[in-house]
Design an enzyme around this catalytic site. Structure first.
Site, PDB file in Angstrom:
ATOM      1  N   LEU A  33      23.303  75.869 -28.458  1.00  0.00           N
ATOM      2  CA  LEU A  33      24.075  75.266 -27.355  1.00  0.00           C
ATOM      3  C   LEU A  33      23.591  73.854 -27.011  1.00  0.00           C
ATOM      4  O   LEU A  33      23.787  73.389 -25.890  1.00  0.00           O
ATOM      5  CB  LEU A  33      24.065  76.163 -26.101  1.00  0.00           C
ATOM      6  CG  LEU A  33      24.739  77.540 -26.273  1.00  0.00           C
ATOM      7  CD1 LEU A  33      24.732  78.305 -24.941  1.00  0.00           C
ATOM      8  CD2 LEU A  33      26.182  77.400 -26.773  1.00  0.00           C
ATOM      9  N   ASP A  50      17.664  79.063 -32.237  1.00  0.00           N
ATOM     10  CA  ASP A  50      17.502  77.765 -32.877  1.00  0.00           C
ATOM     11  C   ASP A  50      17.027  77.954 -34.317  1.00  0.00           C
ATOM     12  O   ASP A  50      16.113  78.741 -34.565  1.00  0.00           O
ATOM     13  CB  ASP A  50      16.465  76.966 -32.075  1.00  0.00           C
ATOM     14  CG  ASP A  50      16.547  75.494 -32.361  1.00  0.00           C
ATOM     15  OD1 ASP A  50      16.444  75.120 -33.557  1.00  0.00           O
ATOM     16  OD2 ASP A  50      16.721  74.718 -31.412  1.00  0.00           O
ATOM     17  N   ALA A  74      24.446  71.136 -37.069  1.00  0.00           N
ATOM     18  CA  ALA A  74      23.870  69.885 -37.567  1.00  0.00           C
ATOM     19  C   ALA A  74      23.936  68.816 -36.496  1.00  0.00           C
ATOM     20  O   ALA A  74      24.772  68.866 -35.604  1.00  0.00           O
ATOM     21  CB  ALA A  74      24.617  69.389 -38.791  1.00  0.00           C
ATOM     22  N   SER A  76      25.166  65.119 -36.329  1.00  0.00           N
ATOM     23  CA  SER A  76      26.195  64.573 -37.223  1.00  0.00           C
ATOM     24  C   SER A  76      26.672  63.170 -36.879  1.00  0.00           C
ATOM     25  O   SER A  76      27.776  62.795 -37.250  1.00  0.00           O
ATOM     26  CB  SER A  76      27.388  65.529 -37.251  1.00  0.00           C
ATOM     27  OG  SER A  76      27.924  65.636 -35.951  1.00  0.00           O
ATOM     28  N   TYR A 140      21.870  60.617 -41.933  1.00  0.00           N
ATOM     29  CA  TYR A 140      22.773  61.763 -41.794  1.00  0.00           C
ATOM     30  C   TYR A 140      23.286  62.196 -43.173  1.00  0.00           C
ATOM     31  O   TYR A 140      23.148  63.359 -43.577  1.00  0.00           O
ATOM     32  CB  TYR A 140      23.948  61.404 -40.860  1.00  0.00           C
ATOM     33  CG  TYR A 140      25.041  62.433 -40.888  1.00  0.00           C
ATOM     34  CD1 TYR A 140      24.768  63.767 -40.595  1.00  0.00           C
ATOM     35  CD2 TYR A 140      26.362  62.086 -41.212  1.00  0.00           C
ATOM     36  CE1 TYR A 140      25.767  64.726 -40.628  1.00  0.00           C
ATOM     37  CE2 TYR A 140      27.366  63.035 -41.240  1.00  0.00           C
ATOM     38  CZ  TYR A 140      27.060  64.360 -40.952  1.00  0.00           C
ATOM     39  OH  TYR A 140      28.049  65.303 -40.999  1.00  0.00           O
ATOM     40  N   HIS A 188      33.691  59.821 -31.032  1.00  0.00           N
ATOM     41  CA  HIS A 188      34.731  59.854 -32.058  1.00  0.00           C
ATOM     42  C   HIS A 188      36.030  59.203 -31.596  1.00  0.00           C
ATOM     43  O   HIS A 188      36.348  59.185 -30.414  1.00  0.00           O
ATOM     44  CB  HIS A 188      34.984  61.301 -32.502  1.00  0.00           C
ATOM     45  CG  HIS A 188      33.790  61.886 -33.200  1.00  0.00           C
ATOM     46  ND1 HIS A 188      32.981  62.826 -32.620  1.00  0.00           N
ATOM     47  CD2 HIS A 188      33.255  61.621 -34.404  1.00  0.00           C
ATOM     48  CE1 HIS A 188      31.999  63.125 -33.449  1.00  0.00           C
ATOM     49  NE2 HIS A 188      32.132  62.405 -34.544  1.00  0.00           N
TER      50      HIS A 188
END
Ligand code: UDP
Length: 324
Positions: A33, A50, A74, A76, A140, A188
């Site tokens: 989370l 985790d 991930a 990202s 990444y 994004h």
């Protein structure tokens, strides 16, 4: 059939959980989370934990017997990976190694892994297929490529079956409008455009208009999140008959510039998206567009959302009234 969905509370993972349930496959979600949302998981069994805590994984694999794993956890963000490389290698590589070892110990032999277009680095061709050189230019992409390499080795050494799916730009939301993309801070393009449209976010910043593209803004390949989930379902079926490590590029096969996306979003929203020109963002290539011919050929996959306006429309349904 029971599938462990690591990162199932995140954007793509939560759409996958819904798809598995619809297909009569039982998902179990494991998520820390850190960026995901408990509300996105719905009724699926949920374990908070985790990948960096081996005890969390031991307890998880002791509690359930999984037929396969889908791994969406991930970090990202390209830009963040440039300034926090240790966090990226630790989370994306060391965390995945812990998962692979736990799978090995529990005798779970199938994995679908979320990879990325960032494994390719600077594109050498208009359409990027799987034969394109893999030369990532940021931590990444490098972290994801390292895992792809580990999966190849694990296939040879332990018989692990795996499919790495290299997403281009994941976009859109469930057409029901009840799960969607929600990051804080949001980086994004599509969420930022729609937040600007609702007034919940600042005016959009267009990062650079001097790229070698027709209108000077970056060109990307936007592929709907439910189409990505469909590819995962097909990858799961594929592993029943295919040994070893496989990788597929997933995109729509057509590119849209940032300005074209703003126009598409303005049409969907019915008002102008406020935007300002801003300097380039570090690490953005001019153009990233996939050839998904291999996925079409070998997985029988084809995106159902080929119209970018329809993709933005599903995102808009979510962003008008996000639940988390
Ligand atoms: N972009 C932008 N403004 C924003 C967010 C993104 O101009 O607020 C541009 C970004 O530079 C890139 C494209 O939109 O060219 C897609 O970026 P995003 O972060 O959505 O995905 P990425 O390509 O980094 O995976």
């Amino acid at each position: 059939m029971k599938v462990l969905v690591c990162g199932g509370a995140g954007y793509i993972g939560s759409h996958m959980v819904r798809r598995l349930s619809r297909d009569g496959i039982e998902p179990v979600v494991f998520d820390n989370l850190s960026t995901g949302h408990r509300e996105a998981v719905g009724d699926a069994p949920f374990v908070q934990g985790d990948l960096l805590e081996r005890d969390d994984l031991r307890a998880l694999f002791a509690q359930y017997r999984f037929d396969a794993v889908m791994h969406f956890c991930a970090r990202s963000l390209v830009g963040e990976s440039m300034t926090q490389p240790y966090a990226y290698y630790e989370n994306n590589v060391a965390g995945t190694l812990n998962l692979l070892q736990a799978m090995h110990e529990a005798g779970v032999g199938k994995l679908v892994f979320s990879s990325t277009a960032a494994v390719f680095g600077v594109p050498e061709s208009d359409l990027i297929d799987e034969s394109h050189p893999r030369q990532p230019i940021n931590p990444y992409g490098a972290s994801k490529l390292m895992v792809e390499r580990i999966l190849e080795d694990a296939g040879r050494a332990y018989g692990l079956r795996s499919v790495a799916l290299r997403y281009f730009n994941a976009a859109g939301a469930s057409p029901q409008g009840d799960i969607g993309e929600s990051h804080e801070p949001e980086t994004h393009l599509i969420p930022n455009m729609l937040r600007a449209a609702t007034g919940k976010g600042p005016s959009l910043k267009v990062f650079g208009n001097d790229y070698a593209t027709p209108d000077g803004t970056c060109v990307r390949d936007y592929v709907h999140v439910d189409d990505l989930a469909d590819a995962h379902s097909r990858a799961l079926a594929f592993m029943a008959t295919h040994e070893g490590a496989h990788a597929f590029n997933l995109g729509n096969g057509s590119g849209f510039s940032v300005l074209e996306m703003i126009r598409a979003a303005s049409d969907v929203v019915g008002s102008e998206i406020p935007y300002d020109l801003a300097p380039r963002r570090a690490g953005d290539p001019d153009r990233l567009v996939a050839s998904s011919a291999k996925a079409q050929r070998e997985l029988g996959w084809a995106p159902r959302y080929t119209d970018v306006a329809e993709i933005v429309e599903t995102a808009w349904r979510w962003h008008r009234q996000p639940r988390y």
